[in-house]
Write a protein that holds these residues in place. Structure first.
Motif, short mmCIF file in Angstrom:
data_model
loop_
_atom_site.label_atom_id
_atom_site.label_comp_id
_atom_site.label_asym_id
_atom_site.label_seq_id
_atom_site.Cartn_x
_atom_site.Cartn_y
_atom_site.Cartn_z
N THR A 546 0.82 -1.21 0.00
CA THR A 546 0.00 0.00 0.00
C THR A 546 0.86 1.27 0.00
OG1 THR A 546 -0.13 -0.14 2.41
CG2 THR A 546 -1.92 -1.12 1.16
N SER A 547 2.05 1.19 0.59
CA SER A 547 2.90 2.39 0.64
C SER A 547 3.37 2.79 -0.76
CB SER A 547 4.12 2.13 1.52
OG SER A 547 4.91 1.08 0.98
N LYS A 548 3.45 1.82 -1.68
CA LYS A 548 3.87 2.12 -3.05
C LYS A 548 2.68 2.36 -3.97
CE LYS A 548 8.15 -0.56 -2.71
NZ LYS A 548 8.90 -1.71 -3.25
N GLU A 549 1.69 1.46 -3.86
CA GLU A 549 0.57 1.51 -4.79
C GLU A 549 -0.32 2.73 -4.56
OE1 GLU A 549 0.04 -0.46 -7.27
OE2 GLU A 549 1.63 -1.90 -6.93
N ILE A 564 -16.62 8.38 -3.23
CA ILE A 564 -16.90 8.19 -1.81
C ILE A 564 -16.85 9.52 -1.07
CG2 ILE A 564 -16.01 7.14 0.32
CD1 ILE A 564 -15.09 4.77 -1.45
N LYS A 565 -15.85 10.34 -1.38
CA LYS A 565 -15.75 11.64 -0.73
C LYS A 565 -16.95 12.52 -1.09
CE LYS A 565 -12.43 15.28 0.26
NZ LYS A 565 -11.07 15.79 0.06
N HIS A 566 -17.41 12.41 -2.33
CA HIS A 566 -18.59 13.16 -2.77
C HIS A 566 -19.83 12.75 -1.97
CE1 HIS A 566 -20.94 15.67 -5.30
NE2 HIS A 566 -21.56 14.68 -5.95
N LEU A 567 -19.85 11.50 -1.52
CA LEU A 567 -20.96 10.99 -0.70
C LEU A 567 -20.73 11.22 0.79
CD1 LEU A 567 -21.64 7.60 -2.54
CD2 LEU A 567 -23.10 9.63 -2.56
N LYS A 568 -19.75 12.06 1.13
CA LYS A 568 -19.41 12.37 2.52
C LYS A 568 -18.99 11.10 3.27
CE LYS A 568 -22.60 16.28 2.76
NZ LYS A 568 -23.77 16.88 3.42
N GLY A 569 -18.17 10.29 2.59
CA GLY A 569 -17.72 9.04 3.18
C GLY A 569 -16.20 8.99 3.24
N SER A 570 -15.70 7.83 3.69
CA SER A 570 -14.26 7.61 3.79
C SER A 570 -13.93 6.19 3.39
CB SER A 570 -13.77 7.87 5.22
OG SER A 570 -14.36 6.95 6.12
N ILE A 571 -12.71 5.95 2.94
CA ILE A 571 -12.26 4.61 2.54
C ILE A 571 -10.89 4.34 3.14
CG2 ILE A 571 -11.36 5.55 0.37
CD1 ILE A 571 -11.88 2.81 -0.90
N THR A 572 -10.71 3.12 3.66
CA THR A 572 -9.43 2.68 4.21
C THR A 572 -9.04 1.38 3.52
OG1 THR A 572 -9.98 3.64 6.35
CG2 THR A 572 -8.17 2.06 6.30
N ILE A 573 -7.82 1.31 3.00
CA ILE A 573 -7.35 0.12 2.29
C ILE A 573 -6.16 -0.47 3.05
CG2 ILE A 573 -6.45 -0.79 0.12
CD1 ILE A 573 -7.81 1.55 -1.30
N ASN A 574 -6.30 -1.72 3.49
CA ASN A 574 -5.22 -2.45 4.17
C ASN A 574 -4.83 -3.65 3.30
OD1 ASN A 574 -5.33 -0.76 6.42
ND2 ASN A 574 -6.97 -1.95 7.33
N SER A 575 -3.57 -3.74 2.95
CA SER A 575 -3.13 -4.86 2.11
C SER A 575 -1.66 -5.11 2.32
CB SER A 575 -3.42 -4.56 0.64
OG SER A 575 -3.07 -5.66 -0.18
N LYS A 576 -1.28 -6.37 2.17
CA LYS A 576 0.12 -6.78 2.19
C LYS A 576 0.34 -7.78 1.08
CE LYS A 576 1.06 -6.12 7.15
NZ LYS A 576 1.49 -6.78 8.40
N ILE A 577 1.55 -7.84 0.59
CA ILE A 577 1.86 -8.77 -0.50
C ILE A 577 1.65 -10.20 -0.03
CG2 ILE A 577 3.71 -9.63 -2.00
CD1 ILE A 577 4.82 -6.77 -2.03
N ASN A 578 0.91 -10.97 -0.82
CA ASN A 578 0.57 -12.38 -0.54
C ASN A 578 -0.29 -12.54 0.71
OD1 ASN A 578 2.08 -13.26 -2.79
ND2 ASN A 578 3.97 -13.24 -1.58
N ALA A 579 -0.96 -11.48 1.14
CA ALA A 579 -1.82 -11.58 2.33
C ALA A 579 -3.20 -11.00 2.09
CB ALA A 579 -1.15 -10.88 3.51
N GLY A 580 -3.60 -10.81 0.82
CA GLY A 580 -4.93 -10.33 0.52
C GLY A 580 -5.10 -8.83 0.76
N THR A 581 -6.32 -8.37 0.54
CA THR A 581 -6.65 -6.95 0.67
C THR A 581 -7.94 -6.80 1.45
OG1 THR A 581 -5.60 -6.48 -1.46
CG2 THR A 581 -7.12 -4.81 -0.60
N LEU A 582 -7.99 -5.79 2.34
CA LEU A 582 -9.18 -5.50 3.15
C LEU A 582 -9.52 -4.02 2.99
CD1 LEU A 582 -11.18 -6.68 5.22
CD2 LEU A 582 -9.61 -6.01 7.01
N ILE A 583 -10.76 -3.74 2.57
CA ILE A 583 -11.20 -2.36 2.31
C ILE A 583 -12.39 -2.04 3.20
CG2 ILE A 583 -12.12 -0.76 0.58
CD1 ILE A 583 -10.72 -2.44 -1.55
N TYR A 584 -12.28 -0.91 3.96
CA TYR A 584 -13.38 -0.43 4.80
C TYR A 584 -13.92 0.87 4.20
CZ TYR A 584 -11.99 -3.67 8.49
OH TYR A 584 -11.70 -4.78 9.21
N ILE A 585 -15.22 0.93 4.04
CA ILE A 585 -15.86 2.13 3.50
C ILE A 585 -16.98 2.55 4.45
CG2 ILE A 585 -17.16 3.13 1.57
CD1 ILE A 585 -15.85 1.03 -0.24
#
Length: 592
Positions: A546-549, A564-585
């Protein structure tokens, strides 16, 4: 091959005590909530997913007490799934949090639960150690009373280790049960007496207390207590009285009372005892059947490497704790030295302060002006992106409407006119007419598909939740499975534009998963929290740094963030190589 019972150590003591303990430890001091509901209904996978989300939420909001409560239940789930290593890891992590934030009650509960886990793998020395730590904290802070369950757990470990202290705790438990005059507690206590005296081979006294245990178990109408008493009675018939038929009868009654329980340790031990009973009466077919059932139940419960893995976890925890203490001492020492240096530097800096003050003031003013221009430029770009997105969505809706209501209708009308002409002139240019009809049908189908792709009909008619469930089903295949979960009441609808925008945000994220993640499973969870819609999207794919991408997002991800910002929301992306991706909105709900 004929099984010889001389090759096995008969596990009667396991039956006597494990029937007594199973179940109570899980529900002790646990309030009823969604996670308790999953545990009660044995929906462990959903329970783990829910507990993972709640643990992260409580840590982010620094609600450490609730984090510890969820961790206790999460450890229970791992324990019931026979994953002792993860159960211990969860408890030791929660213990560290409770110690760091001085949450006394949680420390007591977690230490007791750790002791219970060690007792379950028959490491009774460590079990005693953690039980006594928990008991000490509870007494010191007046958090336990005479009928606290920890006394029963201490009785168990002492009787399993043939310790004289077993009698002390047995008497203490009985005194409390008589004061409460509760049939369930009395049945529980009389069973302890039976266990104690049968262990010491005082069979006459053991049978006397067994009868009392059976009486109060039936009076309490507690299925587990009745199963305990029946199992002990079956043991007494098999071993003491050598009445194998009656022993078999008691164990079969125990299984019939609780038919849903088929994989617990208690059931496994019951199968083993039934196998022994049937062998003694010469029914070798049933003896072998129940022995095979026993092996099936027990094969996943105890494994040789569990103790070693748990020992590694505990060692890591202790090392980390010592290192943190040393780091804290070092930090305080360094901070003290820095403070002394600061005092000297302050006197030196005072001479130059008047000269550089104006310089810093001027630079600060320039920086503020520069930041204002940057913010103004960023806002303009954001407004352009938002206007573009709004225009795209309006144009998408308009095009879909024109395709469906106008062009599709015109094509249908042309087809009807052609059919009418063909009916009146059946032989004239029949081949050309059929080709024309086929072309019209293909055009009509393409227009309809394009219209549905622009605005899915399920989204317009039934709402976002039905549309997302349909999206998961359509995109699932043998390579990638999408799983959909919603905690929002069924039939809930929001503002039409809000639903359309949220749908296309999630659809774009799904598209990224299918194109880039190389995942085999993906999950989407929706939940309402007040006036916010919480969306969690997770996959088990290759992940990314995530630090590079995230520092150089593609246009697709930039659009998603802008939406998402236009909808007054927020997004958080957590990911590591070979460990999948988790997105909170999190999005502010615009209701219908």
């Amino acid at each position: 091959m004929i099984l010889k019972w001389t090759n096995f150590k008969f596990p009667f003591w396991t039956i006597l005590l494990f029937f007594t303990f199973s179940g109570f430890a899980i529900t002790q001091n646990k309030t009823q909530d969604s996670l308790s509901y999953y545990i009660e209904n044995k929906d462990y996978l959903k329970g783990l997913k829910y507990s993972r989300e709640k643990s992260k939420f409580y840590l982010e909001n620094k609600d450490y007490k609730k984090y510890c409560d969820v961790s206790l239940k999460k450890a229970d789930i791992y324990f019931m799934l026979n994953d002792n290593q993860k159960s211990f890891e969860t408890l030791f992590k929660a213990l560290k949090i409770a110690e760091e934030h001085n949450i006394t009650k949680s420390r007591m509960e977690i230490l007791e639960d750790i002791g219970h886990r060690y007792a379950s793998i028959r490491n009774y020395d460590k079990a005693k150690n953690y039980y006594y730590k928990s008991l000490s904290i509870g007494r010191k802070n007046k958090l336990i009373n005479q009928n606290s369950f920890i006394y029963q757990r201490l009785f168990k470990v002492h009787i399993m280790t043939n310790s004289d202290s077993a009698f002390y705790y047995m008497e203490k438990i009985m005194k409390s049960a008589k004061e409460l005059n509760d049939p369930n507690e009395l049945a529980f206590s009389y069973n302890n007496y039976y266990s104690y005296y049968i262990t010491n081979q005082k069979y006459h006294l053991a049978r006397k207390y067994l009868d009392s245990s059976m009486y109060y178990s039936e009076k309490s109408n507690n299925i587990r207590q009745i199963c305990t008493a029946l199992s002990n009675l079956g043991y007494h018939y098999l071993v003491v009285e050598k009445n194998y038929k009656k022993g078999i009868e008691q164990y079969l009654k125990s299984l019939a009372i609780n038919p849903k329980d088929t994989i617990s340790q208690e059931v496994g031990d019951t199968y083993l005892n039934l196998s022994y009973g049937y062998e003694m009466v010469g029914d070798y077919k049933n003896a072998i059947d129940y022995m095979n059932k026993y092996f099936h139940v027990n094969e996943t419960i105890y494994e040789d490497n569990i103790k070693r893995a748990i020992s590694d976890v505990e060692t890591k925890y202790k090392i980390e704790k010592i290192e943190n203490e040393n780091k804290e001492k070092q930090r305080l020492l360094e901070e003290k030295q820095k403070n002394n240096q600061k005092i000297i530097l302050i006197f030196i800096a005072l001479f130059a302060f008047s000269t550089i003050l104006f310089y810093f003031f001027y630079q600060n003013l320039r920086l503020k002006q520069k930041n204002k221009f940057i913010e103004f430029d960023r806002q303009i770009k954001q407004n352009i992106i938002n206007a573009t997105i709004d225009g795209q969505e309006i144009e998408r809706k308009n095009i879909a409407t024109i395709l469906h209501d106008s062009i599709s209708a015109l094509l249908s009308s042309a087809g009807l006119h052609l059919s009418a002409y063909s009916a009146n002139n059946p032989t004239e240019h029949s081949e050309e007419i059929q080709k024309t009809r086929a072309i019209l049908k293909e055009a009509h189908d393409n227009v309809r598909d394009l219209s549905h792709e622009l605005i899915p009909p399920l989204l317009a008619k039934f709402g976002i939740f039905h549309a997302l469930q349909d999206l998961c089903e359509k995109n699932s295949n043998s390579i990638l499975q999408f799983e959909y979960s919603s905690y929002v009441p069924q039939g809930k609808r929001y503002n039409e534009e809000f639903e359309m925008r949220v749908y296309f945000i999630i659809a774009e994220l799904f598209n990224n998963i299918m194109k880039h993640s190389k995942a085999s499973k993906a999950y989407i969870t929706l939940e309402e929290n007040g006036d916010q819609l919480l969306i969690t999207i997770e996959d088990d794919g290759k992940g990314f740094d995530t630090s590079k991408e995230l520092s150089s997002d593609g246009f697709g991800l930039t659009q998603i963030k802008s939406r998402i910002k236009h909808l007054k929301g927020s997004i958080t992306i957590n990911s590591k190589i070979n460990a999948g991706t988790l997105i909170y909105i999190k999005i502010q709900i615009s209701k219908a």
